[in-house]
Design an enzyme around this catalytic site. Structure first.
Site, PDB file in Angstrom:
ATOM      1  N   ARG A 241       0.858  -1.177   0.000  1.00  0.00           N
ATOM      2  CA  ARG A 241       0.000   0.000   0.000  1.00  0.00           C
ATOM      3  C   ARG A 241       0.895   1.229   0.000  1.00  0.00           C
ATOM      4  O   ARG A 241       1.990   1.211   0.591  1.00  0.00           O
ATOM      5  CB  ARG A 241      -0.892   0.036   1.259  1.00  0.00           C
ATOM      6  CG  ARG A 241      -2.041  -0.935   1.255  1.00  0.00           C
ATOM      7  CD  ARG A 241      -3.159  -0.522   0.283  1.00  0.00           C
ATOM      8  NE  ARG A 241      -4.291  -1.437   0.307  1.00  0.00           N
ATOM      9  CZ  ARG A 241      -4.405  -2.509  -0.483  1.00  0.00           C
ATOM     10  NH1 ARG A 241      -3.447  -2.808  -1.341  1.00  0.00           N
ATOM     11  NH2 ARG A 241      -5.487  -3.267  -0.406  1.00  0.00           N
ATOM     12  N   GLU A 270      -3.860   7.570  -4.430  1.00  0.00           N
ATOM     13  CA  GLU A 270      -4.208   7.079  -5.767  1.00  0.00           C
ATOM     14  C   GLU A 270      -5.520   7.711  -6.212  1.00  0.00           C
ATOM     15  O   GLU A 270      -6.404   7.894  -5.385  1.00  0.00           O
ATOM     16  CB  GLU A 270      -4.325   5.554  -5.740  1.00  0.00           C
ATOM     17  CG  GLU A 270      -3.001   4.899  -5.382  1.00  0.00           C
ATOM     18  CD  GLU A 270      -3.121   3.394  -5.166  1.00  0.00           C
ATOM     19  OE1 GLU A 270      -4.167   2.815  -5.493  1.00  0.00           O
ATOM     20  OE2 GLU A 270      -2.162   2.811  -4.667  1.00  0.00           O
ATOM     21  N   HIS A 288      -1.494   0.631  -9.846  1.00  0.00           N
ATOM     22  CA  HIS A 288      -2.137  -0.326  -8.940  1.00  0.00           C
ATOM     23  C   HIS A 288      -2.790  -1.483  -9.698  1.00  0.00           C
ATOM     24  O   HIS A 288      -3.995  -1.730  -9.576  1.00  0.00           O
ATOM     25  CB  HIS A 288      -3.172   0.381  -8.045  1.00  0.00           C
ATOM     26  CG  HIS A 288      -3.463  -0.403  -6.782  1.00  0.00           C
ATOM     27  ND1 HIS A 288      -3.801   0.184  -5.592  1.00  0.00           N
ATOM     28  CD2 HIS A 288      -3.451  -1.745  -6.534  1.00  0.00           C
ATOM     29  CE1 HIS A 288      -4.008  -0.748  -4.669  1.00  0.00           C
ATOM     30  NE2 HIS A 288      -3.800  -1.914  -5.223  1.00  0.00           N
TER      31      HIS A 288
END
Lengths: 324, 324
Positions: A241, A270, A288
């Site tokens: 993360r 993000e 991602h």
């Protein structure tokens, strides 16, 4: 929305941007409650109407499960997550309410591990940067492109030796890397050297692969000190993360050449990625996507359905999250 | 240029664009003859002057060794190459003259294998393309990026199971790929399924990794028929030589979507790369850099020096090329 009264009821909890792809297989086992997502009010009304029948919820992707949601679901007993990381779930609140929580387990582990290896070789051997060099038509002008650094022989420190970290270790061992790790506790089944903390691991490593869960204990675990310990030639790969790394310090360290490079699939905010990184050739940025391939959807369905069936038949859950 | 008369004489044969990096270690063992490269005439004069003393030549990188060069060196007995592929050496002519030839052996095999794995994961999981997507600032606009395809479970056909191919196989096995190969002959020490020809291998594979030597037998071994057999989802990775593939057909197959993608480190007319490929996201292009890392220079020096010392002391060569 109802009709097959014999099947257990499962609430699909999702953000409007995240689809629940798996309906067909689920319909054989469960009555799915799929709230309208046009407004918070209509979700609220829907949940109030059905609350008494909802013992199980599937949280799709990063859809938050917080006390606000849980307040609407007094009969809830289990939160089944479709993701490996579950930092979007308020685990303290779940524990307080005595809820069970499950994750995607290792349905994605191989995909994430594959991607992290690709990011690492990409940074070391400059694959994406070389690709840009060719596509920008620079090869005929410049004649050659600088060589990268060899993967074999690198000392790789794995931050979090869970199912993803273990798959990473297995792969990188085949390339001739030496593996060490840090984790909440030493794994007795594993022979790789264990480090009590990430700083000491970084000091002894050429590469850090960050693939632990994001918790209060691991937030910004990769801080300025760790980067300094990793050193000028060191490479960081993050497939966990964004908030596992102090992103501002990472950007500064990269801009100043205080670490050697980075392969990043995840970021603090993000889809926003620090633009200062866009000019650096020793950084590989991906949106991602390490988490998943279509081929792994099947395994994901298996684990979600398996957890729900186990819950409704009082059997052991497949991938329970420890709420300790 | 002379002085240490006791040391055997070795001619450094190189293009002006290729440096001979290794002087210091070589000076301990050999008297190096390093011709001036300012004009063909001065090379010619230099070689005529020293020809009688030159029994050994080191061909640096892709510097051609043809009959024209060999005609100037009547005392030559051995051609020591610094590269793994030796298609720049006229092997027929060497055989006719009874010369020995050595290659870099497996000094680079791990580097090439590492890079070929990176190219494969890059194509399957869209690493470079995702990197462009982020750097072009498209993530916040588009919200998400298409998922790639899983590496594990892919049937990988290796074209040429030499030292590079074997290293590729070892790595991809750790990712859960199944391996098969074609080669001049079946390798008795290997349990991977062997295919007599590349067409049948392609028909049974999701991926072809092309890493055989370029010879008259293997030139354009990956032709239109092979690509058709590989099929619409198939991926080709080429870390061997550009001319192993019919490049025009490859470009057409990619443009028409008749194969799924390609990771290319080598091309027919380097440094020129077919520009039609620059727009394709399922293609990763690199500027012939898979071969080497600085870390492997040491191993390369070992094998070049080892071959020369073996030759001058009548011992078996370390990495002889069979001129059959």
């Amino acid at each position: 929305m109802s009709g097959t009264q014999d099947l257990p009821v499962v609430l699909i909890h999702r953000l409007p941007t995240f689809n629940f792809f798996f309906k067909s297989r689920f319909h054989n086992h469960f009555t799915l409650l799929n709230p309208p997502l046009d407004s918070p009010d209509s979700i609220h009304a829907f949940l109030s109407r059905h609350a008494a029948s909802i013992r199980a919820l599937v949280a799709v992707g990063p859809t938050p499960v917080n006390s606000q949601t849980l307040d609407l679901l007094p009969a809830l007993e289990i939160v089944v997550c479709s993701s490996a990381g579950i930092d979007h779930v308020d685990l303290l609140e779940c524990r307080r309410r005595g809820l069970l929580v499950t994750s995607a387990g290792n349905a994605f582990s191989e995909d994430v591990a594959d991607y992290s290896v690709a990011l690492l070789i990409d940074v070391l051997r400059r694959v994406s940067a070389g690709n840009r060099f060719v596509r920008d038509g620079l090869w005929p002008q410049h004649g050659s492109y600088p060589l990268g650094s060899k993967l074999g022989g690198k000392r790789v420190g794995i931050v979090g030796l869970g199912s993803i970290g273990s798959e990473v270790a297995k792969r990188l061992a085949a390339f001739g890397c030496s593996i060490a790790y840090t984790s909440r506790k030493k794994k007795s089944a594993v022979s790789y050297p264990f480090y009590e903390n990430v700083h000491d691991l970084a000091a002894d490593s050429n590469v850090l692969i960050v693939c632990c869960a994001l918790t209060d204990q691991t937030r910004r675990i990769i801080n300025k000190d760790v980067m300094t310990a990793l050193g000028k030639e060191g490479v960081i790969v993050n497939v966990g993360r964004g908030a596992l790394i102090d992103e501002k310090e990472l950007v500064q360290s990269l801009l100043r050449g205080e670490i050697g490079g980075a392969g990043l699939d995840v970021y603090e905010n993000e889809p926003y990625v620090p633009e200062e990184l866009f000019t650096l050739d020793n950084v590989v940025l991906s949106p991602h996507v390490s988490v998943l391939t279509p081929e792994s959807f099947e395994a994901l369905q298996d684990v979600i359905i398996g957890n729900l069936l186990a819950f409704f038949s009082n059997k052991p859950l497949l991938s329970p999250v420890q709420l300790d």
